[in-house]
Design a protein around this motif. Sequence first.
Motif, PDB file in Angstrom:
ATOM      1  N   ALA A  44     -35.641  36.132 155.925  1.00 42.51           N
ATOM      2  CA  ALA A  44     -36.294  36.779 156.988  1.00 42.51           C
ATOM      3  C   ALA A  44     -36.593  36.023 158.039  1.00 42.51           C
ATOM      4  O   ALA A  44     -36.224  36.145 159.175  1.00 42.51           O
ATOM      5  CB  ALA A  44     -37.129  37.933 156.515  1.00 42.51           C
ATOM      6  N   LYS A  45     -37.284  34.897 157.727  1.00 47.38           N
ATOM      7  CA  LYS A  45     -38.099  33.979 158.696  1.00 47.38           C
ATOM      8  C   LYS A  45     -37.082  32.959 159.125  1.00 47.38           C
ATOM      9  O   LYS A  45     -37.083  32.469 160.286  1.00 47.38           O
ATOM     10  CB  LYS A  45     -39.324  33.588 158.161  1.00 47.38           C
ATOM     11  CG  LYS A  45     -40.461  34.576 158.024  1.00 47.38           C
ATOM     12  CD  LYS A  45     -41.566  34.014 157.704  1.00 47.38           C
ATOM     13  CE  LYS A  45     -42.796  35.242 157.571  1.00 47.38           C
ATOM     14  NZ  LYS A  45     -43.988  34.622 156.975  1.00 47.38           N
ATOM     15  N   LYS A  46     -36.507  32.231 158.187  1.00 52.42           N
ATOM     16  CA  LYS A  46     -35.772  31.205 158.655  1.00 52.42           C
ATOM     17  C   LYS A  46     -34.305  31.318 158.022  1.00 52.42           C
ATOM     18  O   LYS A  46     -34.042  31.172 156.701  1.00 52.42           O
ATOM     19  CB  LYS A  46     -36.166  29.759 158.100  1.00 52.42           C
ATOM     20  CG  LYS A  46     -35.506  28.713 158.591  1.00 52.42           C
ATOM     21  CD  LYS A  46     -36.078  27.404 158.114  1.00 52.42           C
ATOM     22  CE  LYS A  46     -35.320  26.346 158.451  1.00 52.42           C
ATOM     23  NZ  LYS A  46     -35.623  25.088 157.962  1.00 52.42           N
ATOM     24  N   PRO A  47     -33.428  32.167 158.657  1.00 49.47           N
ATOM     25  CA  PRO A  47     -31.899  32.512 157.887  1.00 49.47           C
ATOM     26  C   PRO A  47     -31.410  31.353 157.441  1.00 49.47           C
ATOM     27  O   PRO A  47     -31.125  30.188 158.030  1.00 49.47           O
ATOM     28  CB  PRO A  47     -31.151  33.282 159.118  1.00 49.47           C
ATOM     29  CG  PRO A  47     -32.166  33.126 160.184  1.00 49.47           C
ATOM     30  CD  PRO A  47     -33.587  32.426 160.017  1.00 49.47           C
ATOM     31  N   GLN A  48     -30.752  31.219 156.163  1.00 49.04           N
ATOM     32  CA  GLN A  48     -30.051  30.515 155.578  1.00 49.04           C
ATOM     33  C   GLN A  48     -28.587  31.245 155.440  1.00 49.04           C
ATOM     34  O   GLN A  48     -28.347  31.949 155.171  1.00 49.04           O
ATOM     35  CB  GLN A  48     -30.421  30.153 154.013  1.00 49.04           C
ATOM     36  CG  GLN A  48     -31.801  29.522 154.002  1.00 49.04           C
ATOM     37  CD  GLN A  48     -31.806  28.343 154.710  1.00 49.04           C
ATOM     38  OE1 GLN A  48     -30.901  27.335 154.449  1.00 49.04           O
ATOM     39  NE2 GLN A  48     -32.709  27.896 155.670  1.00 49.04           N
ATOM     40  N   VAL A  49     -27.639  30.373 155.551  1.00 46.81           N
ATOM     41  CA  VAL A  49     -26.293  30.589 155.795  1.00 46.81           C
ATOM     42  C   VAL A  49     -25.411  29.709 155.197  1.00 46.81           C
ATOM     43  O   VAL A  49     -25.545  28.507 155.596  1.00 46.81           O
ATOM     44  CB  VAL A  49     -25.635  30.845 157.476  1.00 46.81           C
ATOM     45  CG1 VAL A  49     -24.196  31.180 157.131  1.00 46.81           C
ATOM     46  CG2 VAL A  49     -26.473  31.843 157.834  1.00 46.81           C
ATOM     47  N   ILE A  50     -24.603  29.905 154.171  1.00 50.06           N
ATOM     48  CA  ILE A  50     -23.796  29.223 153.275  1.00 50.06           C
ATOM     49  C   ILE A  50     -22.871  28.094 154.249  1.00 50.06           C
ATOM     50  O   ILE A  50     -23.157  27.147 154.008  1.00 50.06           O
ATOM     51  CB  ILE A  50     -22.808  29.702 152.398  1.00 50.06           C
ATOM     52  CG1 ILE A  50     -23.806  30.317 151.064  1.00 50.06           C
ATOM     53  CG2 ILE A  50     -21.745  28.960 151.733  1.00 50.06           C
ATOM     54  CD1 ILE A  50     -23.097  31.417 150.257  1.00 50.06           C
ATOM     55  N   GLY A  51     -22.358  28.812 155.115  1.00 52.83           N
ATOM     56  CA  GLY A  51     -21.488  28.150 156.201  1.00 52.83           C
ATOM     57  C   GLY A  51     -22.319  27.057 156.807  1.00 52.83           C
ATOM     58  O   GLY A  51     -21.656  25.880 157.275  1.00 52.83           O
ATOM     59  N   LYS A  52     -23.468  27.333 157.293  1.00 58.17           N
ATOM     60  CA  LYS A  52     -24.214  26.319 158.031  1.00 58.17           C
ATOM     61  C   LYS A  52     -24.342  25.089 156.941  1.00 58.17           C
ATOM     62  O   LYS A  52     -24.378  23.847 157.391  1.00 58.17           O
ATOM     63  CB  LYS A  52     -25.451  26.695 158.558  1.00 58.17           C
ATOM     64  CG  LYS A  52     -25.396  27.524 159.701  1.00 58.17           C
ATOM     65  CD  LYS A  52     -26.693  28.187 160.249  1.00 58.17           C
ATOM     66  CE  LYS A  52     -26.203  29.135 161.589  1.00 58.17           C
ATOM     67  NZ  LYS A  52     -27.407  29.131 162.401  1.00 58.17           N
TER      68      LYS A  52
END
Length: 187
Positions: A44-52
Motif C-alpha cells: 500500500a505505501k511503497k508499491p513493489q512491482v516484479i517488473g521493476k
Amino acid sequence: MTQPNSDHDPGISGLIEENILAIHQLVNLLNSLPAECYRQSFGAKKPQVIGKHVRHIIDHYTALLSASSRPGALLDYENRHRELVLETDRKAGRDRLMGIAQQLQDQWREDCEGELAMLHNSAGAQQVVSTSVERELVFLASHTIHHMAIIGMLAEQAGMEVSSDFGVHPSTLRYLEKQAEGLARSA
C-alpha cells in the motif's frame, strides 16, 4: 539450483556460472508468470512491482557489461538506463535477461582484464574507486539473488508456487546442504 563447488578456484568461469544460474532461475519463473502479475503493484505505501525488480537487475548487469567492454569507461550503477518496457513487458525482460546470460559467457570466455574504475556517489559526493570484473560479478550475483527473493515473495502473494531455493544465496544453499548431510550422518 545446482551451485558451483566452492572448494576449488574456478576463476572467472565460476563467477559467471553463478550469475548465469541465478539469471536462468529468474527466467524460468518469468516464463510461468502471468503477464499481468509482472506489472501488478503489491503493497500500500511503497508499491513493489516484479517488473521493476527485473528491470533493476538488468540495469546493473548492463552497466557492468558496458563499462567492461570499453577501455577507460567508468562503471556507474547510479546512472542506469531504466527502460520502461523492461518493467512492463515480461517477455522483453525475460529476453533481455537471456541476452545478458549469453553476453556474460561471450565476453569472458577465459580470464579477463579485471581492473575497472567505478564511479561511486556517497551523500552527493562522487569518487572513483578501484574494483574488478571479478568483484563486480560477486556483487551482481548477490544483488540479483536479493531481488529474486523479493520477486519470489511477490509472486507467492499473487498465488504462484515458487521453488524453495528461488532467491536463496548459493552460500545459504551450501550451508543447508551441509546441515542436511550432518543430520543424515547422525541419524
